[in-house]
Scaffold this active site. Structure first.
Site, mmCIF file in Angstrom:
data_model
loop_
_atom_site.group_PDB
_atom_site.id
_atom_site.type_symbol
_atom_site.label_atom_id
_atom_site.label_comp_id
_atom_site.label_asym_id
_atom_site.label_seq_id
_atom_site.Cartn_x
_atom_site.Cartn_y
_atom_site.Cartn_z
ATOM 1 N N GLY A 43 0.828 -1.199 0.000
ATOM 2 C CA GLY A 43 0.000 0.000 0.000
ATOM 3 C C GLY A 43 0.866 1.255 0.000
ATOM 4 O O GLY A 43 0.583 2.240 -0.687
ATOM 5 N N ARG A 57 7.317 1.942 0.860
ATOM 6 C CA ARG A 57 7.692 0.537 1.039
ATOM 7 C C ARG A 57 8.070 -0.061 -0.326
ATOM 8 O O ARG A 57 8.963 -0.897 -0.410
ATOM 9 C CB ARG A 57 6.571 -0.278 1.692
ATOM 10 C CG ARG A 57 7.053 -1.661 2.169
ATOM 11 C CD ARG A 57 5.946 -2.511 2.812
ATOM 12 N NE ARG A 57 5.182 -1.730 3.728
ATOM 13 C CZ ARG A 57 3.846 -1.763 3.814
ATOM 14 N NH1 ARG A 57 3.151 -2.602 3.069
ATOM 15 N NH2 ARG A 57 3.208 -0.984 4.659
ATOM 16 N N ARG A 91 1.186 10.792 -8.943
ATOM 17 C CA ARG A 91 0.572 10.863 -7.602
ATOM 18 C C ARG A 91 1.515 10.380 -6.501
ATOM 19 O O ARG A 91 1.060 9.983 -5.413
ATOM 20 C CB ARG A 91 -0.733 10.060 -7.539
ATOM 21 C CG ARG A 91 -1.816 10.673 -8.394
ATOM 22 C CD ARG A 91 -3.100 9.874 -8.364
ATOM 23 N NE ARG A 91 -4.082 10.522 -9.214
ATOM 24 C CZ ARG A 91 -5.209 11.097 -8.769
ATOM 25 N NH1 ARG A 91 -5.506 11.057 -7.511
ATOM 26 N NH2 ARG A 91 -6.032 11.679 -9.610
ATOM 27 N N ARG A 122 0.048 -8.786 -3.147
ATOM 28 C CA ARG A 122 0.003 -7.694 -2.173
ATOM 29 C C ARG A 122 0.922 -8.036 -1.008
ATOM 30 O O ARG A 122 0.908 -9.165 -0.490
ATOM 31 C CB ARG A 122 -1.437 -7.498 -1.702
ATOM 32 C CG ARG A 122 -1.556 -6.625 -0.484
ATOM 33 C CD ARG A 122 -2.945 -6.068 -0.265
ATOM 34 N NE ARG A 122 -3.121 -5.669 1.133
ATOM 35 C CZ ARG A 122 -2.508 -4.655 1.722
ATOM 36 N NH1 ARG A 122 -1.645 -3.919 1.051
ATOM 37 N NH2 ARG A 122 -2.725 -4.384 2.998
ATOM 38 N N SER A 128 0.500 -4.497 5.538
ATOM 39 C CA SER A 128 0.432 -4.593 6.995
ATOM 40 C C SER A 128 -1.026 -4.877 7.396
ATOM 41 O O SER A 128 -1.949 -4.634 6.612
ATOM 42 C CB SER A 128 0.939 -3.304 7.650
ATOM 43 O OG SER A 128 0.154 -2.204 7.251
ATOM 44 N N ASP A 142 -0.126 -4.233 13.969
ATOM 45 C CA ASP A 142 -0.910 -3.709 15.094
ATOM 46 C C ASP A 142 -1.662 -4.878 15.707
ATOM 47 O O ASP A 142 -1.966 -5.839 15.007
ATOM 48 C CB ASP A 142 -1.983 -2.715 14.612
ATOM 49 C CG ASP A 142 -1.405 -1.594 13.770
ATOM 50 O OD1 ASP A 142 -1.033 -0.578 14.349
ATOM 51 O OD2 ASP A 142 -1.310 -1.760 12.537
ATOM 52 N N ARG A 148 6.605 0.239 9.479
ATOM 53 C CA ARG A 148 5.640 -0.117 8.418
ATOM 54 C C ARG A 148 6.251 0.078 7.030
ATOM 55 O O ARG A 148 5.873 -0.576 6.078
ATOM 56 C CB ARG A 148 4.381 0.772 8.530
ATOM 57 C CG ARG A 148 3.486 0.375 9.670
ATOM 58 C CD ARG A 148 2.444 1.452 9.947
ATOM 59 N NE ARG A 148 2.111 1.460 11.347
ATOM 60 C CZ ARG A 148 1.035 0.897 11.869
ATOM 61 N NH1 ARG A 148 0.164 0.308 11.118
ATOM 62 N NH2 ARG A 148 0.833 0.939 13.166
HETATM 63 O O1 LIG Z 1 0.570 -1.466 4.808
HETATM 64 P P1 LIG Z 1 -0.445 -1.400 3.718
HETATM 65 O O2 LIG Z 1 -0.096 -2.244 2.561
HETATM 66 O O3 LIG Z 1 -0.778 0.016 3.282
HETATM 67 O O4 LIG Z 1 -1.793 -2.025 4.326
HETATM 68 C C1 LIG Z 1 -2.475 -1.579 5.489
HETATM 69 O O5 LIG Z 1 -2.026 -0.339 5.978
HETATM 70 C C2 LIG Z 1 -2.926 0.722 5.618
HETATM 71 C C3 LIG Z 1 -3.477 1.345 6.861
HETATM 72 O O6 LIG Z 1 -2.445 1.834 7.664
HETATM 73 C C4 LIG Z 1 -3.997 0.068 4.756
HETATM 74 O O7 LIG Z 1 -3.637 0.209 3.403
HETATM 75 C C5 LIG Z 1 -3.956 -1.361 5.233
HETATM 76 O O8 LIG Z 1 -4.463 -2.337 4.375
HETATM 77 O O1 LIG Z 2 -6.016 -1.963 8.077
HETATM 78 C C1 LIG Z 2 -5.187 -2.073 8.987
HETATM 79 C C2 LIG Z 2 -3.813 -2.240 8.725
HETATM 80 C C3 LIG Z 2 -2.939 -2.348 9.754
HETATM 81 N N1 LIG Z 2 -3.411 -2.291 11.007
HETATM 82 C C4 LIG Z 2 -4.718 -2.135 11.255
HETATM 83 O O2 LIG Z 2 -5.103 -2.077 12.413
HETATM 84 N N2 LIG Z 2 -5.574 -2.033 10.250
#
Ligand SMILES: O=P(O)(O)O[C@H]1O[C@H](CO)[C@@H](O)[C@H]1O
Ligand SMILES: O=c1cc[nH]c(=O)[nH]1
Length: 232
Positions: free
Chosen positions: A20, A24, A43, A87, A90, A204, A217
């Site tokens: 995402g 990263r 973007r 994909r 996180s 998390d 992250r």
């Molecule tokens: O670490 P990424 O790939 O962004 O994924 C997670 O992190 C983001 C939220 O912090 C959302 O995109 C969620 O799916």
């Molecule tokens: O969507 C998400 C991604 C990481 N951690 C979260 O708690 N929610």
């Protein structure tokens, strides 16, 4: 060139890693790939192509949420011929036995988003990983002695929920963690008959309240990346 990706035809590999976070993507390219070139900055959604063990592979940020990843997946498949979309994200643990740093290989992605209900006129489509990539990921993790959990994940439209108890029902049905894109990716891949998989790292815990830092992250999660890179 497509609306959101200004690469030329042939600049993007058939296999792509999709975090995402665009930073990263940069970190993965700079840490793991050789001969990298940046093919997209539109973007700020960075995309790179390089080689890994001699094989051409790309990595592209997708942004957060199902609408954003759906745009990138659609353009990557239909404009650039991408065939394997992995994909690397996180996620937040919603079950007691899912711990910080755990690697989750998503067999299926449940969702609280109304996207597929709109798409299927109220019907419940079941977004699943492609068997080929899932099977290969499990074998790779076992070969590399990387411990993992495989199962159902929740793709939510919310990062901040009004009521954290929302997750209890999903957890009671053995959904391991919450993230925000896998169901969108699996649905677009199914529509175009290409392969997709989401591999997640727990950043998390909605059970204990633990949280990774922004830096973690962006640039940790090595085990997840090591598995993903072998799938091309
Ligand atoms: O670490 P990424 O790939 O962004 O994924 C997670 O992190 C983001 C939220 O912090 C959302 O995109 C969620 O799916
Ligand atoms: O969507 C998400 C991604 C990481 N951690 C979260 O708690 N929610």
């Amino acid at each position: 060139m497509s609306v959101h990706i200004n690469a030329k035809k042939g600049e993007i590999a058939e296999t792509i890693l999709l975090p995402g976070d665009p930073l990263r993507a940069k970190w993965i390219a700079e840490t793991y790939l050789e001969n990298i070139s940046c093919y997209n900055e539109v973007r700020g959604m960075l995309g790179y192509t390089g080689t890994y063990k001699g094989r051409k592979i790309s990595v592209q940020g997708t942004g957060m949420g199902i609408p954003s990843i759906s745009i990138y997946a659609h353009e990557l498949i239909s404009e650039f011929g991408v065939k394997n979309l992995i994909r690397v994200g996180s996620a937040g643990a919603i079950k007691q036995d899912v711990k910080m740093g755990d690697v989750i290989i998503a067999m299926a992605a449940s969702s609280s988003s109304s996207l597929n209900r709109n798409r299927f006129n109220g019907g419940d489509f079941a977004p699943t990983a492609s068997f080929n990539l899932f099977d290969k990921a499990i074998k790779t993790a076992r070969d590399q002695k990387i411990s993992f959990k495989a199962g159902n994940v929740l793709s939510s439209d919310f990062f901040y929920t009004d009521d954290p108890l929302d997750y209890e029902k999903w957890a009671a049905y053995n959904v391991l963690c919450v993230e925000m894109e896998a169901a969108g990716l699996y649905s677009i891949a199914a529509k175009h008959n290409v392969d997709a998989l989401a591999i997640l790292t727990i950043s998390d815990s909605l059970i204990t309240g633990e949280q990774s830092t922004a830096q973690e992250r962006e640039s940790t999660f090595n085990n997840m990346i090591k598995i993903a890179l072998e799938l091309g």
